[in-house]
Write a protein that holds these residues in place. Structure first.
Motif, PDB file in Angstrom:
ATOM      1  N   GLY A  61       0.839  -1.202   0.000  1.00 62.00           N
ATOM      2  CA  GLY A  61       0.000   0.000   0.000  1.00 62.00           C
ATOM      3  C   GLY A  61       0.868   1.244   0.000  1.00 62.00           C
ATOM      4  N   ASP A  62       0.249   2.413  -0.202  1.00 60.46           N
ATOM      5  CA  ASP A  62       1.039   3.641  -0.346  1.00 60.46           C
ATOM      6  C   ASP A  62       1.568   4.181   0.977  1.00 60.46           C
ATOM      7  N   GLY A  63       0.912   3.875   2.077  1.00 61.40           N
ATOM      8  CA  GLY A  63       1.437   4.288   3.379  1.00 61.40           C
ATOM      9  C   GLY A  63       2.665   3.448   3.699  1.00 61.40           C
ATOM     10  N   LYS A  64       3.769   4.135   4.029  1.00 64.22           N
ATOM     11  CA  LYS A  64       5.015   3.402   4.343  1.00 64.22           C
ATOM     12  C   LYS A  64       5.605   4.010   5.611  1.00 64.22           C
ATOM     13  N   PRO A  65       6.367   3.231   6.361  1.00 61.68           N
ATOM     14  CA  PRO A  65       7.110   3.823   7.474  1.00 61.68           C
ATOM     15  C   PRO A  65       8.148   4.808   6.921  1.00 61.68           C
ATOM     16  N   THR A  92      -1.783   7.995  12.913  1.00 60.44           N
ATOM     17  CA  THR A  92      -0.868   6.948  12.475  1.00 60.44           C
ATOM     18  C   THR A  92      -0.256   6.265  13.693  1.00 60.44           C
ATOM     19  N   ARG A  93       0.621   5.344  13.425  1.00 59.79           N
ATOM     20  CA  ARG A  93       1.370   4.748  14.523  1.00 59.79           C
ATOM     21  C   ARG A  93       2.750   4.360  14.028  1.00 59.79           C
ATOM     22  N   GLY A  94       3.624   4.082  14.947  1.00 59.78           N
ATOM     23  CA  GLY A  94       4.998   3.791  14.553  1.00 59.78           C
ATOM     24  C   GLY A  94       5.339   2.336  14.782  1.00 59.78           C
ATOM     25  N   THR A  95       6.251   1.855  13.975  1.00 57.27           N
ATOM     26  CA  THR A  95       6.832   0.541  14.224  1.00 57.27           C
ATOM     27  C   THR A  95       8.208   0.816  14.813  1.00 57.27           C
ATOM     28  N   TRP A  96       8.529   0.133  15.890  1.00 63.04           N
ATOM     29  CA  TRP A  96       9.737   0.491  16.635  1.00 63.04           C
ATOM     30  C   TRP A  96      10.782  -0.600  16.591  1.00 63.04           C
ATOM     31  N   TYR A  97      12.010  -0.223  16.412  1.00 62.05           N
ATOM     32  CA  TYR A  97      13.122  -1.050  16.859  1.00 62.05           C
ATOM     33  C   TYR A  97      14.200  -0.078  17.294  1.00 62.05           C
ATOM     34  N   ALA A  98      15.097  -0.515  18.086  1.00 64.84           N
ATOM     35  CA  ALA A  98      15.952   0.484  18.721  1.00 64.84           C
ATOM     36  C   ALA A  98      17.282  -0.087  19.172  1.00 64.84           C
ATOM     37  N   HIS A  99      18.261   0.829  19.187  1.00 61.49           N
ATOM     38  CA  HIS A  99      19.507   0.519  19.890  1.00 61.49           C
ATOM     39  C   HIS A  99      19.247   0.981  21.319  1.00 61.49           C
ATOM     40  N   HIS A 112      14.591   3.711  16.593  1.00 66.51           N
ATOM     41  CA  HIS A 112      14.276   3.718  15.170  1.00 66.51           C
ATOM     42  C   HIS A 112      12.776   3.599  15.004  1.00 66.51           C
ATOM     43  N   VAL A 113      12.112   4.715  15.050  1.00 68.25           N
ATOM     44  CA  VAL A 113      10.662   4.650  14.885  1.00 68.25           C
ATOM     45  C   VAL A 113      10.268   5.398  13.628  1.00 68.25           C
ATOM     46  N   ARG A 114       9.387   4.786  12.890  1.00 67.36           N
ATOM     47  CA  ARG A 114       8.920   5.422  11.654  1.00 67.36           C
ATOM     48  C   ARG A 114       7.418   5.392  11.611  1.00 67.36           C
ATOM     49  N   PRO A 115       6.784   6.569  11.686  1.00 66.68           N
ATOM     50  CA  PRO A 115       5.335   6.563  11.540  1.00 66.68           C
ATOM     51  C   PRO A 115       4.952   6.229  10.102  1.00 66.68           C
ATOM     52  N   ILE A 116       3.819   5.572   9.926  1.00 62.15           N
ATOM     53  CA  ILE A 116       3.381   5.231   8.581  1.00 62.15           C
ATOM     54  C   ILE A 116       2.683   6.444   7.970  1.00 62.15           C
ATOM     55  N   ALA A 155      -2.697  -8.384  -5.908  1.00 62.07           N
ATOM     56  CA  ALA A 155      -2.349  -8.463  -4.477  1.00 62.07           C
ATOM     57  C   ALA A 155      -1.581  -7.222  -4.019  1.00 62.07           C
ATOM     58  N   TRP A 156      -0.940  -6.522  -4.970  1.00 57.29           N
ATOM     59  CA  TRP A 156      -0.200  -5.294  -4.620  1.00 57.29           C
ATOM     60  C   TRP A 156      -1.058  -4.049  -4.795  1.00 57.29           C
ATOM     61  N   ASP A 157      -2.178  -4.219  -5.491  1.00 52.84           N
ATOM     62  CA  ASP A 157      -3.038  -3.065  -5.774  1.00 52.84           C
ATOM     63  C   ASP A 157      -3.962  -2.845  -4.580  1.00 52.84           C
ATOM     64  N   VAL A 158      -3.371  -2.379  -3.494  1.00 48.56           N
ATOM     65  CA  VAL A 158      -4.111  -2.255  -2.224  1.00 48.56           C
ATOM     66  C   VAL A 158      -3.711  -0.946  -1.542  1.00 48.56           C
ATOM     67  N   GLN A 159      -4.438  -0.607  -0.516  1.00 42.38           N
ATOM     68  CA  GLN A 159      -4.045   0.492   0.370  1.00 42.38           C
ATOM     69  C   GLN A 159      -3.998  -0.056   1.796  1.00 42.38           C
ATOM     70  N   ASN A 160      -3.319   0.675   2.672  1.00 42.32           N
ATOM     71  CA  ASN A 160      -3.290   0.204   4.056  1.00 42.32           C
ATOM     72  C   ASN A 160      -3.818   1.268   4.997  1.00 42.32           C
ATOM     73  N   ASP A 161      -4.222   0.821   6.175  1.00 39.15           N
ATOM     74  CA  ASP A 161      -4.683   1.736   7.209  1.00 39.15           C
ATOM     75  C   ASP A 161      -3.494   1.983   8.140  1.00 39.15           C
ATOM     76  N   PRO A 162      -3.006   3.242   8.198  1.00 41.35           N
ATOM     77  CA  PRO A 162      -1.786   3.490   8.983  1.00 41.35           C
ATOM     78  C   PRO A 162      -1.948   3.182  10.464  1.00 41.35           C
ATOM     79  N   ARG A 163      -3.188   3.182  10.955  1.00 44.73           N
ATOM     80  CA  ARG A 163      -3.355   2.910  12.400  1.00 44.73           C
ATOM     81  C   ARG A 163      -3.269   1.423  12.704  1.00 44.73           C
ATOM     82  N   THR A 164      -3.834   0.622  11.774  1.00 45.25           N
ATOM     83  CA  THR A 164      -3.905  -0.821  12.064  1.00 45.25           C
ATOM     84  C   THR A 164      -3.003  -1.635  11.149  1.00 45.25           C
ATOM     85  N   GLU A 165      -2.531  -1.016  10.073  1.00 46.56           N
ATOM     86  CA  GLU A 165      -1.749  -1.688   9.031  1.00 46.56           C
ATOM     87  C   GLU A 165      -2.578  -2.727   8.283  1.00 46.56           C
ATOM     88  N   ALA A 166      -3.924  -2.665   8.441  1.00 45.51           N
ATOM     89  CA  ALA A 166      -4.787  -3.594   7.693  1.00 45.51           C
ATOM     90  C   ALA A 166      -4.737  -3.213   6.218  1.00 45.51           C
TER      91      ALA A 166
END
Ligand SMILES: Cc1cc2nc3c(=O)[nH]c(=O)nc-3n(C[C@H](O)[C@H](O)[C@H](O)COP(=O)(O)OP(=O)(O)OC[C@H]3O[C@@H](n4cnc5c(N)ncnc54)[C@H](O)[C@@H]3O)c2cc1C
Ligand code: SF4
Ligand code: SF4
Length: 1021
Positions: free
Chosen positions: A412-416, A446-453, A460-464, A573-584
């Motif tokens: 989908g077009d929303g990306k971290p 939106t929400r972020g996916t986290w990984y970190a040192h 390392h957080v990136r909001p979608i 399967a790639w022709d989709v959009q995503n929900d930045p809050r749920t990533e659905a």
């Protein structure tokens, strides 16, 4: 035309004072002079420039041109020409920067192909001098025998160059123990903007120009002493601006062991804006002989963040965070799922990877024990998975290293999006900071996916965000709110990846106007005319200038749009959009893609450069052979993206430029499995060829090869005639001239004893008897015999039948008028999708009754059988294709499965000879290599060893083509052929027809299909 859409984006916004916009004539003159005066590759065509217009950031700026220098001399000449023509220069390593620092309207100089030597190593002093294009992993591979390593272990270690790492002041997972680049660079030999060769190192040893620059910067630092003290972040992870604090260190870790000043540190983190690094002298560390890992599973994210400050007191070398979203994405990725499972206890919200490294394993185990105790004290008993086996640890680190890439696999077009992805805060505020930032994201939908040192407080957080729509506005708002938090918690806004375009404007915010002016003064002294990488660190553009985006939104001067195209394959399967809050993800086909999802599949490439690798795995064999950006998956994806979005001109999608970029793609599917975002270039090549050949037609050779399955049965009747090309003098040369098939190659030998003629009819049951046997619960299989094993190597199919019969299976094989069904592979390989659909459709119809009865369909040739599990599902054949795909198994997969279930019991006779196994690329792509080893081990005494190979280089007809012969052999010589030559007594096992041919051509040895190896050790009856 040389100046096109993206050029318009760049110029004016990023050009610094003194640098003027390169007009077409200037670009032409630059191209001409570089071609004449250097020995390097000079690339000025739009597609080549487009491939260098992006790094792993959200930005895109078309360069003026590209030089891939052959030598240091080429660089010096290029700098001189660029200076004379007033064209800026942008040094480039692997281009994996995340902030846009490696994009610019400049002459890009790519160091990675030739400037990659280790110049000197002094093991005693633990010092190495290297060229800038050397990749970190390649350096460490050379240092390993000396018991040393360069410990700035960035996640991109398989791609990142030492020059680029120094440019960004990169930091590894183990920075708590070893520091950042600035702590580990001892000297840099440079070329300055005026062409002077100047060495930067210890201030005390400096003379001439370096001493003058040092004195100037020292005065500047003295004048700004108060400001530096007041405004400079006191954390280890601060990489913004220039390192003006070398005279008055503010980092938690001193820059030098003895507190002295090293002028090379001024260039570290300068993002190529001050000088060209010719060689870099590095401080090496002893390689720790032992490591243990504790994976702590946390019930809440907050608990993980809160625990970091206690965990660091145990003296770990790394504490790394992985959150639930990333755990789930890893579990969904076939390359990472098994490894991730080993780290989990239940369903944690986050895990921390806590590593202890040193020389005495027992002491490390004691520390691991303390971690377990600590977790018990923190009310988390039983939360630690203890990993003491180094292979298991290494696998988990690979997953952690792939963290960002795994995140980017969201469709989908929303990306971290990277822009506040590496703010660093002191550990005591980590939990509070993450909670507050989570609220910021929620406020912006939106929400972020986290990984970190976690050990050093870098998150390392990136909001979608959807940068094609409302992303720019949200990016600014979130950055502003995050900056308030960073200031509140006394952190650094730029903690790891550099400033580039996304954080350049925040330098003044971080340091204030006086220090910012001091940075400008440094730039003026070293590069008064703005030759080097304009618009970075000094006079940067706004982070949200959408004209600089890779996907400019509708309001931008040149919005991103894709052409209209009816795809030949199903990409919905790639022709989709995503929900930045749920990533659905929305339903397939709802993504509003004018190419039915093809463009969005191509756009999954986020330019992280992971495909520029030489380590284990397959991806990307053509890059491994050529080291050209054009011939790596990323280069191909970029070329397709630019063409599909009209940025390479009208009708560019079916142009020669795109064909050239895809030409050396051997369709190995290495990327399908190993690209973390799942870019499947083999499938994309089929799509491209379908359109290209519609416009340009098929060559005679392509037609002959595509239709081989159609005429193979008939031609095999006159095998002697068909083989004439191999024995009539001059025929091979004529064939090369007419068909482009390499005269050096012997073509596969036609035979009249095809499988269908040579088989014993009694060995095979009728369809009815087979279905009845299955219903009666007997052991049953359908043997699918492809063109290659049926016509050219019938002994393989006969061997498979014998082995299965010996194990008591009722066997059926398909028949089609005395000939055979075909999977459509040869048609797909030349883009003849409709004909492939006909062939594979007929095959599926024939197999369907057996599949519906739950009978395994067993195939021998990986590329043919696996077509049923791959491309056949993208041809619009519906549920019947899915039903057949579920029963389609390779011979060895079937036997391994049956043996595991206790249904395959044959008393093979023992073997003494060693066995060497080469996996076919498609077996690797479908994780189907392990079963070969499993079934070979059914033979008593067998110790099969897997050769660590990429593609063998033959790949269907690819290696037979004269224009590909050299690169095909280069791929084979990378490891496959030498490994076989080094084991003269070994039984060589290779299931792929073309792999066996390549081995025969390259080593004069016969490789065997696994079926024939098993047959050889069948007990005599
Ligand atoms: C998935 C992913 C994970 C990452 N993980 C990390 C991580 O763990 N730690 C980390 O610090 N970074 C990380 N990064 C960022 C990036 O990989 C690193 O900064 C890396 O060191 C850049 O190396 P490169 O060869 O790609 O440099 P490039 O991007 O090519 O260049 C980086 C900078 O150096 C300059 N430069 C290059 N060569 C020269 C030269 N000869 N002379 C002068 N200047 C030069 C360039 O102009 C540019 O400004 C990650 C990026 C990605 C995509
Ligand atoms: S093709 Fe895949 S591995 Fe290569 S840069 Fe793109 S996303 Fe990364
Ligand atoms: S299919 Fe193979 S050769 Fe082609 S891009 Fe992918 S990894 Fe490279």
């Amino acid at each position: 035309m040389l100046i096109d859409r993206p050029e318009r984006l760049a110029v004016g916004v990023v050009a610094p004072k003194g640098a003027r916009r390169p007009a077409n004539e200037v670009a032409v003159a630059l191209d001409r002079r570089l071609s004449r005066e250097t020995e390097g590759d000079v690339l000025f065509d739009p597609a080549s420039r487009g491939r260098y217009a992006t790094d792993a950031s959200i930005y895109q700026i078309m360069p003026v041109g590209v030089l891939v220098p052959k030598s240091d001399r080429d660089v010096a000449v290029a700098l001189e020409i660029a200076r004379e023509l007033a064209v800026p220069v942008l040094p480039r390593g692997a281009g994996t920067s995340q902030c846009g620092q490696t994009t610019g309207a400049a002459l890009v100089i790519d160091t990675t192909k030739h400037l990659r030597n280790v110049v000197a190593v002094d093991a005693e002093r633990r010092v190495a001098t290297v060229e800038p294009g050397l990749v970190l992993d390649h350096l460490n591979a050379q240092l390993k025998p000396l018991g040393l390593w360069f410990p700035v272990d960035v996640s991109t270690s398989a791609q990142a160059t030492i020059g680029g790492m120094a440019g960004n002041n990169s930091c590894g997972s183990r920075s708590i123990a070893y520091g950042n680049m600035v702590h580990n660079v001892l000297g840099i030999d440079t070329l300055l903007a005026d062409g002077a060769a100047v060495s930067f190192g210890p201030m005390n040893d400096a003379s001439g120009r370096a001493a003058a620059i040092g004195a100037f910067v020292r005065d500047l630092a003295l004048r700004n002493r108060g400001e530096i003290e007041a405004r400079w972040p006191k954390v280890l992870r601060r990489v913004a601006g220039y390192n003006l604090d070398i005279f008055q260190p503010q980092s938690e870790k001193p820059y030098t062991g003895d507190g002295s000043v090293n002028l090379a540190h001024l260039l570290v983190g300068a993002e190529g804006t001050l000088a060209w690094s010719r060689t870099l002298t590095l401080k090496l560390a002893p390689l720790p002989s032992a490591k243990v890992l504790g994976v702590v599973n946390f019930p809440t994210f907050h608990a993980a963040m809160d625990a970091a400050q206690q965990i660091v007191t145990l003296g770990p070398t790394a504490v790394e965070l992985v959150d639930r979203t990333m755990i789930d994405l890893a579990l969904a990725n076939p390359a990472f799922a098994a490894t991730m499972t080993t780290a989990l206890r239940g369903q944690p919200a986050a895990i921390l990877l806590v590593e202890f490294a040193g020389d005495a394993k027992q002491a490390l185990l004691t520390r691991l024990g303390r971690l377990v105790e600590l977790m018990g004290d923190l009310s988390l008993p039983g939360s630690v998975v203890e990993m003491t086996d180094e292979a298991a640890q290494k696998n988990l680190w690979e997953v952690r290293k792939a963290g960002l890439n795994i995140m980017m696999s969201l469709k989908g077009d929303g990306k971290p999006v990277s822009f506040i992805e590496d703010c660093a805060v002191p550990l005591e505020y980590l939990a509070e900071y993450t909670d507050a930032l989570t609220e910021v994201f929620a406020r912006h939908g939106t929400r972020g996916t986290w990984y970190a040192h976690a050990s050093v407080g870098t998150l390392h957080v990136r909001p979608i965000l959807d940068m094609r729509r409302d992303g720019a506005g949200k990016m600014r708002s979130i950055a502003e709110e995050a900056s308030v938090l960073v200031r509140k918690f006394k952190g650094a806004f730029s903690g790891e990846h550099g400033d580039g375009l996304c954080r350049g404007e925040w330098i003044e915010w971080q340091f204030g106007p006086h220090i910012n002016d001091a940075f400008r003064s440094i730039k003026d002294v070293l590069d008064p005319n703005g030759l080097f990488n304009p618009g970075k660190i000094v006079d940067p553009p706004k982070m949200d200038d959408s004209a600089l985006f890779r996907f400019p939104p509708p309001q931008a001067p040149a919005p991103y749009r894709t052409i209209a195209l009816v795809p030949a394959l199903d990409w919905s399967a790639w022709d989709v959009q995503n929900d930045p809050r749920t990533e659905a993800i929305s339903a397939p086909g709802t993504g509003d893609d004018s190419t039915g999802g093809f463009a969005k599949a191509v756009e999954m490439c986020n330019n992280n450069g992971h495909c520029r690798k030489f380590d284990a795995g397959t991806m990307c064999p053509s890059f491994r052979a050529t080291r050209d950006e054009q011939h790596v998956t990323r280069g191909r994806a970029n070329t397709l993206r630019l063409a599909l979005s009209g940025q390479l001109g009208t009708d560019a999608f079916t142009s020669e430029a795109v064909k050239e970029a895809l030409d050396l793609c051997v369709s190995c599917k290495g990327c399908k499995r190993e690209c973390p975002t799942g870019v499947d270039m083999a499938r994309m090549k089929i799509e491209f060829l379908a359109h290209y050949t519609k416009r340009h037609g098929h060559s005679l050779k392509d037609r002959l090869i595509a239709r081989l399955p159609d005429y193979a049965h008939t031609v095999s009747r006159v095998a002697w005639l068909a083989n004439a090309r191999n024995w009539i003098p001059g025929a091979a040369l004529l064939g090369e001239r007419l068909l482009g098939l390499a005269a050096k190659r012997k073509l596969p030998t036609w035979r009249s004893d095809t499988f269908w003629r040579a088989r014993d009819e009694n060995d095979f049951a009728s369809a009815g008897a087979t279905l009845a046997a299955a219903q009666a619960g007997e052991k049953v299989a359908v043997l699918f015999v492809d063109t290659f094993n049926g016509v050219f190597e019938s002994e393989n199919a006969l061997a498979a039948a014998r082995v299965l019969k010996a194990a008591g299976y009722t066997l059926h094989t398909l028949d089609k008028g005395g000939g055979h069904h075909c999977c459509g592979r040869t048609f797909l390989a030349s883009g003849r999708v409709d004909e492939a659909r006909d062939r594979v459709g007929a095959l599926i119809d024939a197999l369907l009754p057996f599949a519906q009865a739950g009978i395994a369909i067993v195939g021998l040739e990986p590329s043919c059988l696996l077509t049923l599990r791959d491309e056949a599902l993208a041809l619009g054949l519906g549920d019947k294709a899915i039903a057949v795909s579920k029963q389609a198994l390779l011979f060895e997969e079937f036997i391994a499965r049956e043996a595991k279930a206790g249904r395959f019991d044959v008393a093979f006779t023992p073997v003494e000879a060693p066995m060497l196994v080469h996996g076919h690329c498609h077996q690797k792509a479908f994780a189907a290599v392990a079963p070969i080893l499993d079934v070979l081990r059914l033979v008593p005494g067998a110790k099969p060893a897997l050769i660590e190979t990429s593609c063998c280089g033959m790949s269907g007809s690819f290696g037979y083509e004269a224009r590909h012969h050299a690169v095909s052999m280069a791929m084979a010589e990378a490891s496959l052929l030498p490994a076989i030559r080094n084991a003269p007594d070994a039984i060589v096992v290779a299931d792929g027809t073309s792999c066996r041919q390549q081995i025969a051509h390259g080593t004069k040895r016969e490789a065997l299909h696994v079926a024939r190896v098993l047959e050889r050790f069948l007990p005599s009856t």
